[in-house]
Scaffold this motif. Sequence first.
Motif, PDB file in Angstrom:
ATOM      1  N   ASP A  57      -1.557  29.772  18.285  1.00  0.00           N
ATOM      2  CA  ASP A  57      -1.903  30.584  19.413  1.00  0.00           C
ATOM      3  C   ASP A  57      -2.377  29.800  20.459  1.00  0.00           C
ATOM      4  O   ASP A  57      -3.434  29.021  20.725  1.00  0.00           O
ATOM      5  N   HIS A  58      -1.563  29.527  21.602  1.00  0.00           N
ATOM      6  CA  HIS A  58      -1.788  28.476  22.543  1.00  0.00           C
ATOM      7  C   HIS A  58      -2.087  29.177  23.823  1.00  0.00           C
ATOM      8  O   HIS A  58      -2.050  28.396  25.155  1.00  0.00           O
TER       9      HIS A  58
ATOM     10  N   LEU B 180      -8.837  40.339  15.727  1.00  0.00           N
ATOM     11  CA  LEU B 180      -7.765  39.507  15.821  1.00  0.00           C
ATOM     12  C   LEU B 180      -7.433  38.787  17.051  1.00  0.00           C
ATOM     13  O   LEU B 180      -6.826  37.919  17.186  1.00  0.00           O
ATOM     14  N   GLY B 181      -8.147  39.355  18.007  1.00  0.00           N
ATOM     15  CA  GLY B 181      -7.916  38.976  19.410  1.00  0.00           C
ATOM     16  C   GLY B 181      -8.750  37.571  19.570  1.00  0.00           C
ATOM     17  O   GLY B 181      -8.201  37.032  20.800  1.00  0.00           O
ATOM     18  N   THR B 182      -9.766  37.063  18.916  1.00  0.00           N
ATOM     19  CA  THR B 182     -10.253  35.844  18.961  1.00  0.00           C
ATOM     20  C   THR B 182      -9.776  34.830  18.030  1.00  0.00           C
ATOM     21  O   THR B 182      -9.500  35.497  16.846  1.00  0.00           O
ATOM     22  N   VAL B 183      -9.571  33.872  18.313  1.00  0.00           N
ATOM     23  CA  VAL B 183      -9.457  32.559  17.104  1.00  0.00           C
ATOM     24  C   VAL B 183     -10.409  32.787  15.981  1.00  0.00           C
ATOM     25  O   VAL B 183      -9.882  32.582  14.935  1.00  0.00           O
ATOM     26  N   ALA B 184     -11.507  32.952  16.346  1.00  0.00           N
ATOM     27  CA  ALA B 184     -12.439  32.888  15.232  1.00  0.00           C
ATOM     28  C   ALA B 184     -12.362  34.166  14.269  1.00  0.00           C
ATOM     29  O   ALA B 184     -12.366  33.937  13.059  1.00  0.00           O
ATOM     30  N   GLY B 185     -12.102  35.177  14.989  1.00  0.00           N
ATOM     31  CA  GLY B 185     -11.829  36.369  14.404  1.00  0.00           C
ATOM     32  C   GLY B 185     -10.721  36.294  13.374  1.00  0.00           C
ATOM     33  O   GLY B 185     -10.777  37.135  12.318  1.00  0.00           O
ATOM     34  N   ARG B 186      -9.702  35.895  13.885  1.00  0.00           N
ATOM     35  CA  ARG B 186      -8.717  36.128  13.300  1.00  0.00           C
ATOM     36  C   ARG B 186      -8.464  35.012  12.083  1.00  0.00           C
ATOM     37  O   ARG B 186      -8.064  35.237  10.888  1.00  0.00           O
ATOM     38  N   ALA B 187      -9.090  33.866  12.323  1.00  0.00           N
ATOM     39  CA  ALA B 187      -9.367  32.993  11.283  1.00  0.00           C
ATOM     40  C   ALA B 187     -10.080  33.754   9.972  1.00  0.00           C
ATOM     41  O   ALA B 187      -9.669  33.240   8.940  1.00  0.00           O
ATOM     42  N   ASP B 188     -11.261  34.464  10.322  1.00  0.00           N
ATOM     43  CA  ASP B 188     -12.084  35.020   9.275  1.00  0.00           C
ATOM     44  C   ASP B 188     -11.059  35.885   8.640  1.00  0.00           C
ATOM     45  O   ASP B 188     -11.322  36.062   7.369  1.00  0.00           O
ATOM     46  N   GLU B 189     -10.326  36.909   9.234  1.00  0.00           N
ATOM     47  CA  GLU B 189      -9.524  37.878   8.574  1.00  0.00           C
ATOM     48  C   GLU B 189      -8.658  37.193   7.723  1.00  0.00           C
ATOM     49  O   GLU B 189      -8.265  37.712   6.674  1.00  0.00           O
TER      50      GLU B 189
ATOM     51  N   VAL C  13      -6.791  28.565  13.285  1.00  0.00           N
ATOM     52  CA  VAL C  13      -6.180  29.363  14.217  1.00  0.00           C
ATOM     53  C   VAL C  13      -6.348  28.993  15.525  1.00  0.00           C
ATOM     54  O   VAL C  13      -7.384  28.495  15.899  1.00  0.00           O
ATOM     55  N   GLY C  14      -5.269  28.840  16.543  1.00  0.00           N
ATOM     56  CA  GLY C  14      -5.478  28.705  17.730  1.00  0.00           C
ATOM     57  C   GLY C  14      -4.437  27.541  18.412  1.00  0.00           C
ATOM     58  O   GLY C  14      -3.399  27.675  17.778  1.00  0.00           O
TER      59      GLY C  14
ATOM     60  N   GLY D 124       2.166  18.525  -3.212  1.00  0.00           N
ATOM     61  CA  GLY D 124       2.262  19.611  -4.305  1.00  0.00           C
ATOM     62  C   GLY D 124       3.200  20.557  -3.694  1.00  0.00           C
ATOM     63  O   GLY D 124       3.841  20.757  -2.750  1.00  0.00           O
ATOM     64  N   HIS D 125       3.125  21.858  -4.363  1.00  0.00           N
ATOM     65  CA  HIS D 125       3.839  23.154  -3.948  1.00  0.00           C
ATOM     66  C   HIS D 125       3.507  23.468  -2.783  1.00  0.00           C
ATOM     67  O   HIS D 125       2.000  23.851  -2.415  1.00  0.00           O
ATOM     68  N   THR D 126       4.118  23.620  -1.682  1.00  0.00           N
ATOM     69  CA  THR D 126       3.807  24.166  -0.481  1.00  0.00           C
ATOM     70  C   THR D 126       4.533  25.385  -0.413  1.00  0.00           C
ATOM     71  O   THR D 126       5.870  25.545  -0.131  1.00  0.00           O
ATOM     72  N   ALA D 127       3.883  26.452  -0.432  1.00  0.00           N
ATOM     73  CA  ALA D 127       4.278  28.045  -0.055  1.00  0.00           C
ATOM     74  C   ALA D 127       3.909  28.120   1.289  1.00  0.00           C
ATOM     75  O   ALA D 127       3.094  28.152   1.987  1.00  0.00           O
ATOM     76  N   THR D 128       5.314  28.663   1.957  1.00  0.00           N
ATOM     77  CA  THR D 128       5.189  29.219   3.355  1.00  0.00           C
ATOM     78  C   THR D 128       5.479  30.496   3.469  1.00  0.00           C
ATOM     79  O   THR D 128       6.837  30.626   3.334  1.00  0.00           O
ATOM     80  N   ALA D 129       4.761  31.250   4.304  1.00  0.00           N
ATOM     81  CA  ALA D 129       5.477  32.571   4.551  1.00  0.00           C
ATOM     82  C   ALA D 129       4.935  32.974   5.923  1.00  0.00           C
ATOM     83  O   ALA D 129       4.179  32.577   6.489  1.00  0.00           O
ATOM     84  N   GLN D 130       5.768  33.814   6.320  1.00  0.00           N
ATOM     85  CA  GLN D 130       5.374  34.238   7.821  1.00  0.00           C
ATOM     86  C   GLN D 130       5.633  36.178   8.003  1.00  0.00           C
ATOM     87  O   GLN D 130       6.261  36.485   7.213  1.00  0.00           O
ATOM     88  N   ALA D 131       4.694  36.325   8.771  1.00  0.00           N
ATOM     89  CA  ALA D 131       4.537  37.912   8.954  1.00  0.00           C
ATOM     90  C   ALA D 131       4.077  37.991  10.401  1.00  0.00           C
ATOM     91  O   ALA D 131       3.236  37.213  10.986  1.00  0.00           O
ATOM     92  N   GLY D 132       4.283  39.048  11.050  1.00  0.00           N
ATOM     93  CA  GLY D 132       3.905  39.095  12.513  1.00  0.00           C
ATOM     94  C   GLY D 132       3.251  40.651  12.409  1.00  0.00           C
ATOM     95  O   GLY D 132       3.683  41.625  12.063  1.00  0.00           O
ATOM     96  N   SER D 133       2.301  40.560  13.848  1.00  0.00           N
ATOM     97  CA  SER D 133       1.847  41.824  14.019  1.00  0.00           C
ATOM     98  C   SER D 133       1.341  41.556  15.450  1.00  0.00           C
ATOM     99  O   SER D 133       0.529  40.865  15.676  1.00  0.00           O
ATOM    100  N   GLY D 134       1.706  42.329  16.398  1.00  0.00           N
ATOM    101  CA  GLY D 134       1.565  41.961  17.929  1.00  0.00           C
ATOM    102  C   GLY D 134       2.061  40.839  18.107  1.00  0.00           C
ATOM    103  O   GLY D 134       1.087  40.165  18.818  1.00  0.00           O
ATOM    104  N   GLY D 135       2.945  39.949  17.715  1.00  0.00           N
ATOM    105  CA  GLY D 135       3.050  38.797  18.051  1.00  0.00           C
ATOM    106  C   GLY D 135       2.379  37.687  17.323  1.00  0.00           C
ATOM    107  O   GLY D 135       2.466  36.497  17.538  1.00  0.00           O
TER     108      GLY D 135
END
Length: 454
Positions: free
Chosen positions: A34-35, A374-383, A209-210, A4-15
């Motif tokens: 995030d590797h 945002l520093g943990t993968v779980a925290g960033r996923a939640d935000e 995330v991760g 279906g419709h796939t919208a992709t956007a990118q934004a960054g903060s602190g990489g």
Amino acid sequence: MPMGHTATAQAGSGGLTATEHRLANGLRVVLSEDHLTPVAAVCLWYDVGSRHEVKGRTGLAHLFEHLMFQGSGQVKGNGHFELVQGAGGSLNGTTSFERTNYFETMPTHQVELALWLEADRMGSLLEALDEESMENQRDVVKNERRQRYDNVPYGTAFEKLTALSYPEGHPYHHTPIGSMADLDAATLEDARAFFRTYYAPNNAVLSVVGDIDPEQTLAWIEKYFGSIPSHDGKQPPRDGTLPGIIGEQLREVVHEEVPARALMAAYRLPHDGTRACDAADLALTVLGGGESSRLHNRLVRRDRTAVAAGFGLLRLAGAPSLGWLDVKTSGGVEVETIEAAVDEELARFASEGPTPEEMERAQAQLEREWLDRLGTVAGRADELCRYAVLFGDPQLALSAVSRVLDVTAEEVRAAAEAALRPDNRAVLVYEPIEPADEAAEGEEGTDAHEGADK
């Protein structure tokens, strides 16, 4: 099923970056690579919380959080926990006024398992939902209410202050834990209808995330979630808007077996997602955010009339947020003494505003909290899920701190002047009683974690 419709956007903060996609059935997907460590978080937010419930059926959203761990079409009983933990992962779920979320943090090579598990219960929970699991989890939730809220010191506070702050009939008048009577009244058909309405892909946001390969992850998501049908029966939540000021001081005195007198108050503050809410957050941080705050310095250090004093913000998007004041008195100090000192400090702050040093410290404190999330993968996923569900744009999660740092000292002072006043608060006073004098009827508490979560 095609993507279906796939919208992709990118934004960054602190990489940090995030890409957005949407399946044909309406499921919104947010991916963030995030590797740094070989783990990844899978987080699913459903746009349903206690504000969507109706009178007589409170607590269904929280009950469902429990039912979602009772098995689904291809996963029996406690299998969700067993499979995730057996694969080296961790998991949980929480309920708030505004959403229900489920999340796993997995070793990289087990991300597919977490996605399959979440899709299986989204698509086939009703195959496993029966009277036995309903009764089992109804009892679990009722016991949770007794052990964590009804029968602990100050356990009534969050529920009582919420009921005072939001009038009868308001969608936020009751808290997510629900009442015993409503939990007893909920039927299996109530639960099935609730699930069909709210646990649909077009009412959810999934973030991963991760340490992921985005293309492979998206392919798995399409494979497992793509065939789940959407559902269009959801009604919008009832309007939660209220005047900016309560207009009078609401007050309740509670006589209970508690360790010390306590003064608690809830102030009506601006909705989350606004600049005014960020300004209020900074004001409360200066006034009551930690041991360097004004109220701690005044009440605990200088006057020694309190053993603890804090002032925090419960951010809400669909109703006015709440500024939560919590002071535990020292020895035999009267609450009136505490209240007079609090009002004096709030009036001074509303007049003078924060010093440059206080402003810098408060902004640094909120920035550190944001970086921690945002520093943990779980925290960033939640935000990312939070901003997608509540504000329609996950990218806002990556730039939230810049908005806080942009607020001026004058805006912080003005936020305090506008809202931190006696005619804009609900007050709860706890007076200790001896165990032998305790009234026979128990007070109903609330799930402060659930209600104030995130």
